[in-house]
Write an enzyme that holds these catalytic residues in place. Structure first.
Site, short mmCIF file in Angstrom:
data_model
loop_
_atom_site.label_atom_id
_atom_site.label_comp_id
_atom_site.label_asym_id
_atom_site.label_seq_id
_atom_site.Cartn_x
_atom_site.Cartn_y
_atom_site.Cartn_z
N LYS A 1 0.82 -1.23 0.00
CA LYS A 1 0.00 0.00 0.00
C LYS A 1 0.85 1.27 0.00
O LYS A 1 0.50 2.27 0.63
CB LYS A 1 -0.97 0.01 1.19
CG LYS A 1 -1.91 -1.19 1.23
CD LYS A 1 -2.70 -1.37 -0.06
CE LYS A 1 -3.73 -0.28 -0.30
NZ LYS A 1 -4.46 -0.48 -1.59
N HIS B 1 6.72 -7.34 -2.51
CA HIS B 1 6.64 -6.62 -1.23
C HIS B 1 7.69 -7.15 -0.27
O HIS B 1 7.70 -6.77 0.91
CB HIS B 1 5.26 -6.76 -0.59
CG HIS B 1 4.16 -6.04 -1.31
ND1 HIS B 1 4.31 -4.76 -1.82
CD2 HIS B 1 2.87 -6.41 -1.60
CE1 HIS B 1 3.17 -4.38 -2.38
NE2 HIS B 1 2.29 -5.35 -2.26
N SER C 1 -3.76 3.28 4.90
CA SER C 1 -4.11 2.60 3.65
C SER C 1 -4.12 1.08 3.84
O SER C 1 -5.02 0.38 3.37
CB SER C 1 -3.13 2.99 2.55
OG SER C 1 -3.52 2.46 1.32
#
Length: 293
Positions: free
Chosen positions: A45, A107, A137
């Site tokens: 995010k 990620h 987020s």
């Protein structure tokens, strides 16, 4: 897919993870990168889809326009470590990519990146986002997808963030680990979400300079138009509305895209606690984030 139980966090080589990102560990670690691969790395995010789409348009917007309207972004830019039941794994999708270069996202904290990316001297783009907005987020994302652990309420979620008990581990370790790597690995371009929000054109110019691209003024305008928040949010190929693990009745995948939305979530006490904790963990003064622009 909505019937799947939410995954549980566990410690994996010192990082909080869930099985969807560790089940394929051996294949991920043995993944064969190519010298022209481009790896897009972020904490979840932090602008991953935004930068993925910018690159996708820069490289293939003109040569393969049909990709823009027929393939969701997560197929065009595979998520390397994702292994979901009854779906192609991220490594398989990356291996099947017909494009040159291959755009691949991760990620993973820097220490989990497969060694072939370093051996092949691949270009990498890291996007960092300020901790407060990133946390907000992530919270809304975890509420709307069954692929993530149960978020709980906002206050307990904030505490979990401070403890680093998040999928992909501590935000602090993540942004600092990649920042440190940038000092020794010249093919890493470190970007900031806030800079991109402030002046998208300027940041695209820097990206192009890093990648050795020189789009025409007309092409750059087309990219800039495609990657505005509203256009991406309304584009079924970039807004994840085709992903069956997400419940858009709870929240949209692309929610606000604003810098400073954290002010609508943090109480004064929470903000003070967060700032104290932040000071103790962010030791490297050369890495600076902006919480407003």
């Amino acid at each position: 897919m909505m019937d799947l139980p939410r995954p549980k966090l566990f410690d994996f080589h010192g990082v909080s993870m869930i099985t969807y990102f560790t089940d394929n560990w051996e294949a991920i670690q043995n993944f064969q990168a190519r010298p022209d691969d481009i790896l897009i790395a972020t904490y979840p995010k932090a602008g991953t889809t935004w930068v993925s789409y910018i690159l996708e348009l820069l490289y293939f917007g003109q040569t393969s326009p049909e990709r823009q309207t027929t393939m969701p972004i997560y197929e065009r830019v595979p998520f390397l470590e994702l292994t979901f039941p009854n779906m192609d794994s991220g490594t398989d999708l990356a291996d099947q990519l017909p494009t040159t270069p291959r755009l691949i996202k991760t990620h993973y904290p820097v220490q989990f990146v497969p060694k072939s990316f370093w051996e092949q001297n691949c270009r990498m783009i890291y996007v960092g986002r300020n901790a407060k907005d990133n946390l907000v987020s992530f919270f809304h994302f975890d509420r709307m997808t069954v692929a993530q652990p149960e978020p709980g309420d906002w206050n307990s979620y904030l505490q979990r963030f401070l403890e680093g008990k998040m999928v992909f581990g501590s935000w602090y370790d993540h942004v600092n680990g990649w920042w440190k790597k940038k000092q020794t690995y010249s093919k890493l371009h470190y970007m900031f979400y806030e800079d991109l929000a402030e002046d998208t054109g300027r940041e695209i110019d820097k990206l192009c300079s890093f990648l050795g691209l020189s789009p025409s003024a007309e092409e750059k305008t087309r990219v800039m138009s495609g990657v505005t928040f509203d256009n991406m949010k309304n584009n079924a190929m970039t807004n994840y509305s085709t992903d069956p693990s997400m419940d858009f009745k709870i929240s949209s995948f692309m929610r606000k895209g604003k810098v400073g939305d954290w002010k609508n979530h943090f109480t004064v006490a929470q903000n003070e606690e967060f700032d104290e904790d932040y000071k103790s963990k962010m030791k490297d003064q050369t890495l600076q984030f902006r919480t407003e622009i």
